[in-house]
Design a protein around this motif. Structure first.
Motif: not given
Length: 281
Positions: A79, A112, A267, A269, A245, A262, A114, A265
Motif C-alpha cells: 500500500d 496486516a 487489513t 497492507f 495499531n 482476518a 489492525v 479485523g
C-alpha cells in the motif's frame, strides 16, 4: 554455511549451497540480492546459477539468506506505507529479474494492520490448561534459549525449515535486547512450568523513538489455542501501553494465524513471495 558472494558494479548476490530441502530435495538459496538494473541483475543471477549447477544442485530458492531464520521473501504488493522494523525490503524491479531468469512463486505471505482497540474487543474462550505471563526482563540469554528450544519444535514441520545452532540463534537476537519491551514478550506455561507457547512482540521503532505501532513478530505454540490466547494478551497489553495499531508480521497465507488475523479485523497492507527454480525441471 557454504557461501560465495558475487559482485559487479551494479549488482550483488550471495549463493548459499547448503540451503533447506524443497519437497525433500536439497536446494541452494540466493540471498543478499540487489541490482541497479534488470540487466545487471540478470547477469549476476546467471553467475549464481552456474555456481549451483557446478555444485551438482538443481534447485534454487530465493530470495533467502541461507534459511528461514534469516532474511527471505520479496515484497510483491504494497500500500506504499513505510517498511516496519525487521521487514524484508527490495527494489520494485528485483522480483521480475528473478522471474525472467526462470523463477516462479513457491510460497506466499502477508503482513496486516489492525487497530488495537478493535482487536481487544473479543476474547478467546477461557482455559485452565496454561497460564500466560510476560517476560520479567531478567536474563535475556535464558529468555532466548527458551524461545529457541520451543521454536525448533514448533517450526520443524514448516516448509523450507532448516535447523540452526543455538549459538547462531543467540547471535541473531541478543543484539536487539536493548530495544525489547518485556511486556510484549509473552509465554504460555503449563502448570508444571513447561512452555506451551511464546509470543515475541516489539515496538515498531522504524517509526522513530515513540512508535504508535507494535509488531507481533512471531508466535508459536505446542498446545491448541495457546497462540490465540497469546495474541489476545499481546493486543490487550500493547493497547494498555498506548500503542494504537498492531502489525501482524510476515504470515504465511496457509497458516492458521492468517485466519485469526482476518477474524480480528486486520487489513493486509503488504504481500510477499518466495520464488524457486528447478534447473533440470
Amino acid at each position: 554455511m557454504i557461501t560465495e558472494t558475487f559482485r559487479t558494479a551494479d549488482a550483488k548476490l550471495t549463493v548459499f549451497l547448503n540451503g533447506p530441502n524443497w519437497d525433500g530435495i536439497p536446494a541452494a538459496t540466493f540471498g543478499n540480492f540487489s541490482c541497479k538494473s534488470s540487466e545487471a541483475g540478470a547477469e549476476i543471477l546467471q553467475k549464481g546459477m552456474e555456481k549451483v549447477r557446478s555444485a551438482g544442485i538443481d534447485r534454487i530458492i530465493g530470495p533467502m539468506s541461507g534459511d528461514t531464520w534469516h532474511s527471505y521473501r520479496f515484497v510483491s504488493d504494497s500500500d506504499g506505507s513505510d517498511p516496519f522494523m525487521m521487514e524484508p525490503t527490495n527494489k520494485p524491479h528485483e522480483p521480475d529479474v528473478f522471474r525472467a531468469a526462470g523463477f516462479a512463486e513457491i510460497s506466499r505471505y502477508f503482513s496486516a494492520r489492525v487497530a488495537l482497540q478493535a482487536a481487544t474487543a473479543s476474547a478467546p474462550p477461557e482455559t485452565d490448561g496454561y497460564v500466560l505471563e510476560a517476560w520479567d526482563g531478567s536474563d535475556p540469554e535464558a529468555l532466548f534459549r527458551q524461545v529457541f528450544a520451543l521454536s525448533t519444535r514448533a517450526f520443524s514441520n514448516n516448509a523450507f525449515y532448516k535447523p540452526i545452532s543455538e549459538a547462531d540463534f543467540m547471535a541473531m537476537y541478543l543484539p536487539i535486547v536493548p530495544m525489547l519491551k518485556r511486556e510484549l514478550i509473552l509465554f504460555a506455561r503449563r502448570h508444571d512450568g513447561t512452555l506451551a507457547g511464546f509470543l515475541f512482540g516489539i515496538p515498531n521503532y522504524a517509526e522513530g523513538p515513540n512508535p504508535t505501532s507494535a509488531i507481533l513478530k512471531t508466535y508459536a505454540s505446542l498446545e491448541p489455542g495457546a497462540g490465540r490466547h497469546l495474541a489476545h494478551k499481546f493486543h490487550k497489553t500493547a493497547f494498555g501501553m498506548g500503542f494504537e495499531n498492531a502489525i501482524h508480521a510476515l504470515i504465511h497465507d496457509d497458516n492458521t494465524s492468517a485466519d485469526r488475523s482476518a477474524a480480528e479485523g486486520a487489513t493486509i497492507f503488504r504481500r510477499y513471495t518466495l520464488l524457486g527454480q528447478k534447473l533440470n525441471g
